[in-house]
Design a protein around this motif. Structure first.
Motif, short mmCIF file in Angstrom:
data_model
loop_
_atom_site.label_atom_id
_atom_site.label_comp_id
_atom_site.label_asym_id
_atom_site.label_seq_id
_atom_site.Cartn_x
_atom_site.Cartn_y
_atom_site.Cartn_z
N TRP A 117 0.85 -1.19 -0.14
CA TRP A 117 0.03 0.05 0.09
C TRP A 117 0.98 1.25 0.03
O TRP A 117 0.51 2.30 -0.72
CB TRP A 117 -0.94 -0.01 1.23
CG TRP A 117 -1.72 1.16 1.27
CD1 TRP A 117 -1.89 2.13 2.33
CD2 TRP A 117 -2.93 1.69 0.32
NE1 TRP A 117 -2.90 3.11 2.02
CE2 TRP A 117 -3.46 3.10 1.02
CE3 TRP A 117 -3.30 1.13 -0.80
CZ2 TRP A 117 -4.48 3.55 0.39
CZ3 TRP A 117 -4.35 1.67 -1.39
CH2 TRP A 117 -5.00 3.01 -0.77
N ASN A 174 2.96 2.60 -7.53
CA ASN A 174 3.40 1.20 -8.02
C ASN A 174 4.75 1.05 -9.02
O ASN A 174 4.67 0.10 -9.83
CB ASN A 174 2.16 0.32 -8.50
CG ASN A 174 1.49 -0.19 -7.18
OD1 ASN A 174 1.82 -0.01 -6.11
ND2 ASN A 174 0.31 -0.39 -7.48
N GLN A 226 -2.27 -4.75 -6.55
CA GLN A 226 -1.43 -5.08 -5.20
C GLN A 226 -1.05 -6.23 -5.16
O GLN A 226 0.10 -6.51 -4.86
CB GLN A 226 -2.26 -4.71 -4.05
CG GLN A 226 -2.72 -3.11 -4.33
CD GLN A 226 -1.44 -2.07 -4.42
OE1 GLN A 226 -1.61 -1.64 -5.51
NE2 GLN A 226 -0.94 -1.89 -3.52
#
Length: 416
Positions: free
Chosen positions: A47, A55, A107
């Motif tokens: 996160w 990312n 994620q």
């Protein structure tokens, strides 16, 4: 009088004795952790990588060897003897009925890429034997925990696909209800119960998780959901990052009667380090975290205790547990409190491995999967399509149901 003078004259020795004893406990902790490293139940580094770098892991500032401003990086993991980590694939509640599945997949992709980018440190694994092999190889066994049932968008098919992509636990709710399970805010009055625990579809989700071999995580769920799952799951469960309610009366923590169910089912509570759940105040200490571990051990047994630090997912951490490098200090505190070496090894890794192996033993992939979808009227979202619902048997908008609803009007002549 002479004896008293001698004792007083040596007052300066006592701090040295205390330091030596403390060093002995820490040395013992390091010795234990060299062959039984900690498996942490919940870390939100993915996160942080989303928030800080969107990312983009090749950004030089995102290098985990030198990453700053987080509780977790590679040097800190090494110093903390972290040998197994459930990385959280977390997406907030405001993605529910929107792009939760997409965000969750992104994620999960981060975790896979960490293993590819740092193969000398991380190895992605999906079973208990993989964790044990990582221990032998001196690597961090990296597993994926999906934090929040909204990530499957009320779909058994999505649940199955996340399993195939590496998800090995799922937290049934985050801090919001799903259409099939209630969250902890129901117990505070801040949210309204929709299911009084698990709905019928929620029970199908539970059965499918047991069949696949996905660990059920009850962190964040309501008390009624906890009781439903603990009474119906065919495998032990975990609380991946929750603490003891008796020590800090916060509804995210586990009450004693639920701890009794944890004991009866061979389940596991992995203690959270967030100050608000440790001391119910903004400040907390390492010693207070140990109080939670002591209490869970007392009520549910030494086999029910684990560590779920919630590093990089919280804003406040106890003095002495500022980042993942501090695990040996917590273990030293348990040893000082006369935990046996076997009990310490259990809390570090053996208890989680036992639960994981039990989940794997219960799994039965040859058994037919759950197929009945959630009822259409339980779903929300203006962009949601309805493919499959209009024609499939046993679902909504059936002609018989419609005629039954219209019968009184037909008989009265209202529609004639």
């Amino acid at each position: 009088m002479k004896v008293r003078r001698l004792l007083w004259s040596g007052w300066w020795l006592w701090p040295l004795v205390a330091v030596c004893v403390a060093d002995t406990f820490r040395e013992q902790a390091v010795r234990i952790m060299q062959d039984t490293p900690v498996i942490d139940g919940h870390n939100d580094l993915p996160w942080q990588l989303l928030k800080k770098f969107n990312n983009q892991l090749q950004d030089t500032k995102a290098d985990l060897n030198t990453l700053t401003g987080t509780h977790t990086n590679i040097p800190k993991l090494r110093a903390g003897f972290v040998g197994g980590q459930f990385w959280s694939a977390y997406t907030p509640c405001d993605t529910q009925n929107k792009d939760a599945v997409k965000r969750t997949l992104e994620q999960m992709d981060v975790v896979h890429r960490l293993c590819q980018m740092y193969p000398d440190t991380f190895v992605c694994v999906t079973n208990s034997s993989g964790i044990r092999q990582a221990f032998r190889d001196g690597k961090v066994a990296s597993l994926i925990g999906v934090e929040g049932g909204h990530s499957i968008d009320s779909s058994l098919g999505v649940l199955r696909m996340l399993y195939h992509l590496g998800m090995r636990y799922m937290t049934l709710t985050h801090s919001c209800n799903t259409p099939w399970a209630d969250n902890w805010l129901v117990d505070t009055g801040e949210d309204e119960a929709q299911n009084q625990g698990l709905s019928p579809f929620g029970k199908r989700v539970l059965k499918e998780m047991n069949r696949l071999g996905i660990i059920v995580d009850l962190a964040h769920v309501s008390r009624a959901t906890m009781v439903d799952v603990l009474s119906q799951s065919s495998a032990p469960i975990i609380f991946s990052h929750s603490s003891a309610y008796e020590i800090c009366q916060h509804r995210r923590n586990v009450q004693d009667d639920v701890l009794q169910l944890v004991k009866q089912t061979g389940s596991l509570v992995m203690v959270n380090f967030y100050n608000d759940y440790v001391s119910c105040q903004e400040e907390a200490t390492l010693s207070q975290v140990a109080d939670h571990l002591d209490h869970i051990k007392k009520v549910a047994g030494a086999g029910a205790v684990g560590f779920g630090g919630d590093f990089d997912g919280v804003s406040r951490l106890p003095v002495g547990l500022e980042d993942v490098s501090k695990y040996p200090d917590l273990v030293a505190e348990l040893l000082r409190r006369k935990w046996t070496e076997a009990e310490v090894r259990g809390a570090l890794a053996d208890n989680l491995l036992r639960v994981f192996e039990a989940v794997e033993q219960v799994s039965h992939h040859a058994q037919k999967p759950e197929e009945e979808p959630i009822e259409l009227d339980k779903l929300e979202g203006s962009c949601r399509t309805k493919y499959g619902y209009s024609a499939a048997p046993g679902l909504y908008h059936q002609p018989v149901t419609l005629l039954a609803a219209l019968a009184p009007l037909l008989l009265s002549g209202y529609l004639l």
